[in-house]
Design a protein around this motif. Structure first.
Motif, mmCIF file in Angstrom:
data_model
loop_
_atom_site.group_PDB
_atom_site.id
_atom_site.type_symbol
_atom_site.label_atom_id
_atom_site.label_comp_id
_atom_site.label_asym_id
_atom_site.label_seq_id
_atom_site.Cartn_x
_atom_site.Cartn_y
_atom_site.Cartn_z
ATOM 1 N N GLY A 282 0.775 -1.226 0.000
ATOM 2 C CA GLY A 282 0.000 0.000 0.000
ATOM 3 C C GLY A 282 0.807 1.275 0.000
ATOM 4 O O GLY A 282 0.260 2.354 -0.214
ATOM 5 N N GLN A 283 2.125 1.175 0.249
ATOM 6 C CA GLN A 283 2.951 2.385 0.402
ATOM 7 C C GLN A 283 2.277 3.361 1.359
ATOM 8 O O GLN A 283 2.214 4.565 1.107
ATOM 9 N N LEU A 284 1.763 2.815 2.464
ATOM 10 C CA LEU A 284 1.034 3.603 3.455
ATOM 11 C C LEU A 284 1.952 3.900 4.632
ATOM 12 O O LEU A 284 2.397 2.982 5.327
ATOM 13 N N TRP A 285 2.206 5.184 4.875
ATOM 14 C CA TRP A 285 3.105 5.573 5.948
ATOM 15 C C TRP A 285 2.371 6.223 7.117
ATOM 16 O O TRP A 285 2.994 6.773 8.017
ATOM 17 N N LYS A 286 1.043 6.149 7.095
ATOM 18 C CA LYS A 286 0.288 6.484 8.298
ATOM 19 C C LYS A 286 0.432 5.302 9.250
ATOM 20 O O LYS A 286 0.415 4.148 8.823
ATOM 21 N N PRO A 287 0.586 5.554 10.553
ATOM 22 C CA PRO A 287 0.818 4.445 11.482
ATOM 23 C C PRO A 287 -0.352 3.481 11.538
ATOM 24 O O PRO A 287 -1.515 3.890 11.623
ATOM 25 N N VAL A 288 -0.026 2.186 11.483
ATOM 26 C CA VAL A 288 -1.025 1.110 11.576
ATOM 27 C C VAL A 288 -0.742 0.305 12.837
ATOM 28 O O VAL A 288 0.372 -0.192 13.032
ATOM 29 N N ILE A 289 -1.746 0.186 13.691
ATOM 30 C CA ILE A 289 -1.633 -0.561 14.945
ATOM 31 C C ILE A 289 -2.504 -1.799 14.826
ATOM 32 O O ILE A 289 -3.677 -1.716 14.443
ATOM 33 N N ALA A 290 -1.953 -2.953 15.140
ATOM 34 C CA ALA A 290 -2.737 -4.186 15.099
ATOM 35 C C ALA A 290 -3.306 -4.474 16.478
ATOM 36 O O ALA A 290 -2.596 -4.412 17.481
ATOM 37 N N ALA A 291 -4.606 -4.790 16.514
ATOM 38 C CA ALA A 291 -5.267 -5.236 17.741
ATOM 39 C C ALA A 291 -5.619 -6.704 17.525
ATOM 40 O O ALA A 291 -6.591 -7.030 16.850
ATOM 41 N N VAL A 292 -4.788 -7.582 18.069
ATOM 42 C CA VAL A 292 -4.912 -9.023 17.803
ATOM 43 C C VAL A 292 -5.863 -9.640 18.817
ATOM 44 O O VAL A 292 -5.578 -9.671 20.010
ATOM 45 N N ASN A 293 -6.970 -10.147 18.305
ATOM 46 C CA ASN A 293 -8.084 -10.572 19.147
ATOM 47 C C ASN A 293 -8.278 -12.083 19.196
ATOM 48 O O ASN A 293 -9.364 -12.560 19.533
ATOM 49 N N GLY A 294 -7.239 -12.849 18.902
ATOM 50 C CA GLY A 294 -7.354 -14.313 18.933
ATOM 51 C C GLY A 294 -6.192 -14.923 18.181
ATOM 52 O O GLY A 294 -5.063 -14.425 18.241
ATOM 53 N N MET A 295 -6.449 -15.988 17.429
ATOM 54 C CA MET A 295 -5.399 -16.647 16.660
ATOM 55 C C MET A 295 -4.850 -15.722 15.571
ATOM 56 O O MET A 295 -5.603 -15.051 14.877
ATOM 57 N N ALA A 296 -3.536 -15.717 15.430
ATOM 58 C CA ALA A 296 -2.867 -15.049 14.318
ATOM 59 C C ALA A 296 -1.836 -16.033 13.796
ATOM 60 O O ALA A 296 -0.882 -16.372 14.510
ATOM 61 N N CYS A 297 -2.030 -16.519 12.591
ATOM 62 C CA CYS A 297 -1.115 -17.563 12.115
ATOM 63 C C CYS A 297 -0.918 -17.471 10.612
ATOM 64 O O CYS A 297 -1.715 -16.871 9.890
ATOM 65 N N GLY A 298 0.167 -18.103 10.157
ATOM 66 C CA GLY A 298 0.431 -18.199 8.730
ATOM 67 C C GLY A 298 0.424 -16.853 8.052
ATOM 68 O O GLY A 298 1.162 -15.934 8.398
ATOM 69 N N GLY A 299 -0.450 -16.716 7.061
ATOM 70 C CA GLY A 299 -0.510 -15.499 6.260
ATOM 71 C C GLY A 299 -0.877 -14.250 7.024
ATOM 72 O O GLY A 299 -0.733 -13.138 6.496
#
Length: 272
Positions: A105-122
Motif C-alpha cells: 500500500g505504500q502507506l506511511w500512516k501508522p497502523v496498529i494491530a489489535a490481535v483478538n485471537g489466533m494469528a497464524c500463517g498469512g
C-alpha cells in the motif's frame, strides 16, 4: 452500505478501524479480501481525515488465519485466486503483493494491530508491517505451513523484522505443534501490550487517537524514518535521515509546538 464485502470500515477521532470481516473462516483471506485490503490501504493514503489506523479481526476467536484453504482450488492445491498464474512458476500472485500496508500500500500512516485471537500463517503478511501490536490475553501466534507440507518463506522473512532469529526459527519449524501465547509474544518484543479481551478495542483506540492528535507530517516522517533504519544499512539510513528531517519539518506545526512548550502546558501521560 459498506464499500467492502470482506472488511468492516469505520472512522472516529482521526482513526480508521479496518476489521477483517470473515469470522466464519477465522478471518482467513480469499482473493476478494486480498484485493479489498489493498484497495483500503491505497484509499487511506488519500484520506486526510485519517491520521492513524487500527487493524483487527471480527469476533473473538481469530485475528486472521492466513489463506482460506476452503476457497475454491486452495485446499486441493489447484489453481485459485491466491497462487500461481500461468504454466510456469515465474508468474506468482502472492498475498505479499496485496496485503502488507507498507510493501503493497505504500502507506506511511501508522497502523496498529489489535490481535483478538489466533494469528497464524498469512496473518504475518499484515503483522510484519504494522507499527506495533496490542494483543488480547487469549491471543496466540503460530505458523502451520510445514505441518501441511508447505514451505514457510515470506512469513518468517517478515517476522524476522520484529522477532529474534531463534524465535522465528522455532515458530516456523514447529508448525502446528506449538503456539506463542500473548505473554510470550510480549516477552520477546513481538507484542507491545497485552490486555484483557474486553479492553482490547479501548486500548487500541486510546493509543491510535493519541497518535492521530499529533501533526501528521511529523508522525508519518517518523514512521518512514524508523522503517528506513530497519531496512537500510546504518550509514545509508543516516544519510536518508538528513533529507527526512527537512521534509518532515512543518513550520506551522513547529511553531505551535514551541508555543505549547513555552506555555508550560503538559499533556497527561500514562505509565506503561
Amino acid at each position: 452500505m459498506s464499500r467492502y464485502q470482506t472488511l468492516d470500515y469505520a472512522e472516529r477521532d482521526g482513526v480508521a478501524w479496518v476489521t477483517l470481516d470473515r469470522p466464519e473462516v477465522h478471518n482467513a483471506f480469499d482473493g476478494r479480501m486480498m484485493r479489498e485490503i489493498h484497495e483500503c490501504w491505497r484509499m487511506l493514503r488519500e484520506n486526510d481525515d485519517v491520521r492513524a489506523v487500527v487493524l483487527t479481526g471480527a469476533g473473538d476467536k481469530a485475528f486472521c488465519t492466513g489463506i482460506d484453504r476452503t476457497a475454491a482450488g486452495v485446499g486441493e492445491g489447484g489453481p485459485s485466486e491466491v497462487g500461481r498464474r500461468g504454466s510456469t512458476p515465474l508468474h506468482l500472485d502472492d498475498p505479499g503483493d496485496l496485503l502488507p500496508p507498507k510493501t503493497a500500500g505504500q502507506l506511511w500512516k501508522p497502523v496498529i494491530a489489535a490481535v483478538n485471537g489466533m494469528a497464524c500463517g498469512g496473518a504475518f503478511y499484515l503483522l510484519g508491517e504494522v507499527e506495533f501490536i496490542i494483543a488480547a490475553e487469549h491471543a496466540t501466534f503460530f505458523d502451520p505451513h510445514t505441518t501441511f507440507g508447505m514451505a514457510a518463506v515470506f512469513e518468517p522473512m517478515l517476522m524476522l523484522q520484529r522477532m529474534p532469529l531463534g524465535e522465528v526459527m522455532r515458530m516456523t519449524l514447529m508448525g502446528n505443534a506449538e503456539r506463542l501465547s500473548a505473554q510470550r509474544a510480549h516477552q520477546i518484543g513481538l507484542v507491545q501490550e497485552v490486555v484483557p479481551a474486553a479492553e482490547l478495542h479501548e486500548a487500541a483506540h486510546r493509543v491510535a487517537a493519541a497518535i492521530a492528535a499529533q501533526p501528521p507530517l511529523a508522525v508519518q516522517t517518523s514512521v518512514r524514518a524508523v522503517w528506513y533504519a530497519q531496512e537500510l544499512g546504518h550509514r545509508q539510513a543516516l544519510d536518508v535521515a538528513k533529507t527526512l528531517v527537512q521534509l518532515g519539518t512543518d513550520q506551522e506545526s513547529l511553531a505551535e509546538g514551541q508555543r505549547r512548550f513555552a506555555s508550560g502546558r503538559r499533556d497527561e501521560w500514562r505509565l506503561r
